[in-house]
Scaffold this active site. Sequence first.
Site, short mmCIF file in Angstrom:
data_model
loop_
_atom_site.label_atom_id
_atom_site.label_comp_id
_atom_site.label_asym_id
_atom_site.label_seq_id
_atom_site.Cartn_x
_atom_site.Cartn_y
_atom_site.Cartn_z
CE1 TYR A 127 -3.30 -2.76 0.10
CE2 TYR A 127 -3.66 -2.35 2.42
CZ TYR A 127 -3.96 -3.04 1.27
OH TYR A 127 -4.93 -4.01 1.29
N GLY A 170 -15.62 0.05 -2.21
CA GLY A 170 -14.38 0.57 -2.75
C GLY A 170 -14.52 2.02 -3.22
#
Length: 286
Positions: A60, A218
């Site tokens: 990430y 999302g």
Amino acid sequence: MTQTRFLLGGDLPVNRIGYGAMRLAANGFTGPARDPAVGIAVLRRALELGVDHIDTAAFYASDDGSVTANGLIREALHPYRDDLVIATKVGPVRQPGGGVHMSTDPAELRPQVEANLTELGVDRLDVVYLRVGGGVAPLASESIGARFEALAQLQSEGLIRHLALSNVARGHLAEAAAIAPVVAVQNAFSVGSRDELAVLEACESAGIAYIPFFPLGGGAPDTNANRIEAVARRHEATVPQIALASLLASSPVALAIPGTGSLAHLEENMAAADIVLTAEDHADLG
Ligand SMILES: NC(=O)c1ccc[n+]([C@@H]2O[C@H](COP(=O)([O-])OP(=O)(O)OC[C@H]3O[C@@H](n4cnc5c(N)ncnc54)[C@H](OP(=O)(O)O)[C@@H]3O)[C@@H](O)[C@H]2O)c1
């Protein structure tokens, strides 16, 4: 703020709303760097609001690699509170210059675990997910046994407390559980996408956590938004709050890890813990 709790892995009590760290470095799996000072403020506020379970990964990061979720977590929160559970993932590896390599070679997992240990500044990782497959849908024919055995070896060496699976089909759960205990599954899920019911049922039967990614779709518009809006109006709540309340109500083993890089969204998401859905709400949500 009332939070119900779940015993992750039988020995790690966590609130059922945690925090997904993918949105700290960029607003998505890729993207330009977000302001690291805001990311640090979000992490610190998250703990004040009751977050004791953070979901992260070494991959990430912003596009240019200048901001990483693990780096921000360490900077904001290290030394960690005793009750903080940090879960990370191995499998995908971000490549210099962009792109992601998906590890299928078990030998590639040790350096990934070691990188997470170093980046987070810990001697042992609380939870490590084996992230399988390249997309967001499980590939049932893919064997995960050799990779899970490699992680079980690292667990036996004391580098990992608990093992978990991400983006898997129901058969993968049985394949892995025959090697070592699995404490959680993290597959794509949202109020508008119930394809994962078979996996959720398997988690319920085994008493393990189901911790879906994309709990708010999302960030994409939810196909169920109109129905959620009606319920939201009744509770004077927002659509994301009802989506989170609905996820938690869907199963006693369901945990939420909404992702946000916004302080306002963080406050809003954590307040969803106070929403109790009625039978009428459930009927309206379908
Ligand atoms: N295992 C896997 O393969 C996998 C894949 C994806 C994600 N994950 C994990 O799952 C976590 C959750 O998934 P996710 O972050 O991708 O998606 P998500 O939680 O469903 O949605 C996050 C998106 O919604 C926005 N958002 C958050 N709270 C909001 C609110 N109250 N109102 C309006 N918009 C809001 C965020 O933008 P702002 O930042 O602007 O709030 C962001 O764009 C991730 O953070 C990561 O830890 C795992």
